[in-house]
Design a protein around this motif. Structure first.
Motif, PDB file in Angstrom:
ATOM      1  N   LEU A  27       0.834  -1.203   0.000  1.00 18.71           N
ATOM      2  CA  LEU A  27       0.000   0.000   0.000  1.00 18.71           C
ATOM      3  C   LEU A  27       0.870   1.254   0.000  1.00 18.71           C
ATOM      4  O   LEU A  27       0.550   2.247  -0.661  1.00 18.71           O
ATOM      5  CB  LEU A  27      -0.924   0.001   1.220  1.00 18.71           C
ATOM      6  N   MET A  30       2.133   2.446  -3.301  1.00 20.08           N
ATOM      7  CA  MET A  30       1.126   3.139  -4.100  1.00 20.08           C
ATOM      8  C   MET A  30       0.959   4.586  -3.661  1.00 20.08           C
ATOM      9  O   MET A  30       0.105   5.300  -4.175  1.00 20.08           O
ATOM     10  CB  MET A  30      -0.217   2.412  -3.991  1.00 20.08           C
ATOM     11  N   LEU A  32       0.014   5.538  -0.619  1.00 22.12           N
ATOM     12  CA  LEU A  32      -1.026   5.684   0.398  1.00 22.12           C
ATOM     13  C   LEU A  32      -0.399   5.837   1.785  1.00 22.12           C
ATOM     14  O   LEU A  32       0.593   5.186   2.103  1.00 22.12           O
ATOM     15  CB  LEU A  32      -1.956   4.469   0.389  1.00 22.12           C
ATOM     16  N   ASP A  93      -4.596   7.947   4.611  1.00 23.67           N
ATOM     17  CA  ASP A  93      -5.578   7.685   3.561  1.00 23.67           C
ATOM     18  C   ASP A  93      -6.421   6.452   3.823  1.00 23.67           C
ATOM     19  O   ASP A  93      -7.549   6.349   3.336  1.00 23.67           O
ATOM     20  CB  ASP A  93      -4.857   7.508   2.211  1.00 23.67           C
ATOM     21  N   ALA A 151      -3.527  -5.394  -2.255  1.00 20.80           N
ATOM     22  CA  ALA A 151      -3.323  -3.950  -2.135  1.00 20.80           C
ATOM     23  C   ALA A 151      -3.986  -3.217  -3.292  1.00 20.80           C
ATOM     24  O   ALA A 151      -4.628  -2.174  -3.102  1.00 20.80           O
ATOM     25  CB  ALA A 151      -1.830  -3.635  -2.083  1.00 20.80           C
ATOM     26  N   GLU A 152      -3.854  -3.761  -4.500  1.00 20.36           N
ATOM     27  CA  GLU A 152      -4.501  -3.148  -5.661  1.00 20.36           C
ATOM     28  C   GLU A 152      -6.022  -3.200  -5.530  1.00 20.36           C
ATOM     29  O   GLU A 152      -6.722  -2.254  -5.911  1.00 20.36           O
ATOM     30  CB  GLU A 152      -4.053  -3.862  -6.939  1.00 20.36           C
ATOM     31  N   ARG A 155      -6.984  -0.488  -3.088  1.00 18.65           N
ATOM     32  CA  ARG A 155      -6.857   0.818  -3.740  1.00 18.65           C
ATOM     33  C   ARG A 155      -8.013   1.056  -4.700  1.00 18.65           C
ATOM     34  O   ARG A 155      -8.609   2.133  -4.738  1.00 18.65           O
ATOM     35  CB  ARG A 155      -5.539   0.895  -4.500  1.00 18.65           C
ATOM     36  N   ASP A 156      -8.360   0.036  -5.492  1.00 16.30           N
ATOM     37  CA  ASP A 156      -9.464   0.179  -6.448  1.00 16.30           C
ATOM     38  C   ASP A 156     -10.795   0.357  -5.718  1.00 16.30           C
ATOM     39  O   ASP A 156     -11.654   1.128  -6.163  1.00 16.30           O
ATOM     40  CB  ASP A 156      -9.533  -1.038  -7.365  1.00 16.30           C
TER      41      ASP A 156
END
Length: 277
Positions: A27, A30, A32, A93, A151-152, A155-156
């Motif tokens: 994370l 990315m 975050l 975040d 993690a993706e 995030r999505d």
């Protein structure tokens, strides 16, 4: 704004802490900012016997804090809900929690066949599961070690949050005595100045940090004291100054009110925009 919370849930032996230990760096890659919260069903102690903070806690402090140039820790030596903790978080975040399976947060379940235990019983439904064997569930399923994919996914999912998470409402608190002639005496600029004095022990040092003229600082303080009827700053030795107890209490009160007021604005903004969607 309410910070999105994702709870990683599973029975003992499924590897929740190890999973978080691997997920958080993904994370962070990315961009975050991450807060991590662990629920412990047992008694725990993060302090070390004999240390100064341990001694302060044993003496009866309700809250014990320790700070350095790079870290800070606040130990609440009393029952504290996760809701209270979340209200105090800032500049992050996403919150990744371990446990809290009966709370109303988005949950990612962990299942490991070798543990011989089922998926944890939760309130609501799983957002996704991480497993080493396919499960009969109609939710996204990931391998236990596919931390990048999880993690993706988070995030999505955060990207699917309503537009209110992209908007921000601000509020500024001002305090003063009641009455037609009293006026407002206590705002953010004064609080920043008082905190600088409290931190450095000197009005001169505080004004240099803020890029403010020394004479202007005294004018602000004198004006606030005249309008509030309180003594906020007192001299201490040659060239030194410190906050009075009244000054310290008012700074604390201002920060508490500002935090609660901002949370109220965020909640109203979130609810109002939700109705428009």
């Amino acid at each position: 704004m309410s910070i999105p919370v994702y709870s990683i849930v599973g029975y003992s032996g499924t590897g929740k802490t190890t999973f978080l230990e691997r997920l958080i760096p993904e994370l962070k890659k990315m961009g975050l900012r991450v807060a991590a919260i662990k629920h412990d069903a047992h008694e725990f102690d993060v302090d070390h016997e004999g240390k100064d903070t341990w001694r302060m806690t044993k003496a009866g402090a309700d809250i014990t804090c320790i700070t350095s140039a790079t870290h800070a820790a606040i130990m609440e030596n009393r029952p504290t809900s996760i809701e209270s903790i979340l209200m105090g978080l800032r500049d992050v975040d996403v919150v990744i929690a371990e446990g809290y399976k009966q709370k109303n947060y988005k949950k990612i379940g962990l299942y490991r066949a070798a543990s011989r235990r089922p998926l944890a019983e939760i309130q609501g439904e799983f957002l996704a599961v991480c497993t080493d064997t396919p499960l009969d569930l109609d939710v996204p399923q990931f391998k236990l070690d596919d931390y990048t994919a999880v993690a993706e996914f988070i995030r999505d999912d955060m990207g699917k949050l309503p537009v209110r998470h992209e908007l921000y409402g601000s509020v500024q608190v001002k305090l003063g005595r009641k009455g037609p002639e009293a006026g407002l005496a206590f705002g953010k600029g004064l609080v920043d100045l008082l905190e600088g004095i409290d931190r450095s022990g000197s009005i001169n040092h505080a004004t240099k940090e803020m890029g403010m003229a020394y004479s202007k600082a005294w004018k602000i303080i004198n004006n606030a004291e005249a309008k509030s009827g309180l003594t906020l700053v007192e001299r201490e030795g040659p060239g030194g100054s410190r906050l009075t107890r009244e000054g310290q209490d008012l700074v604390h009160l201002y920060r508490e009110l500002s935090s609660h007021a901002q949370q109220a604005v965020d909640d109203l903004l979130a609810g109002g925009l939700e109705e428009l969607e």
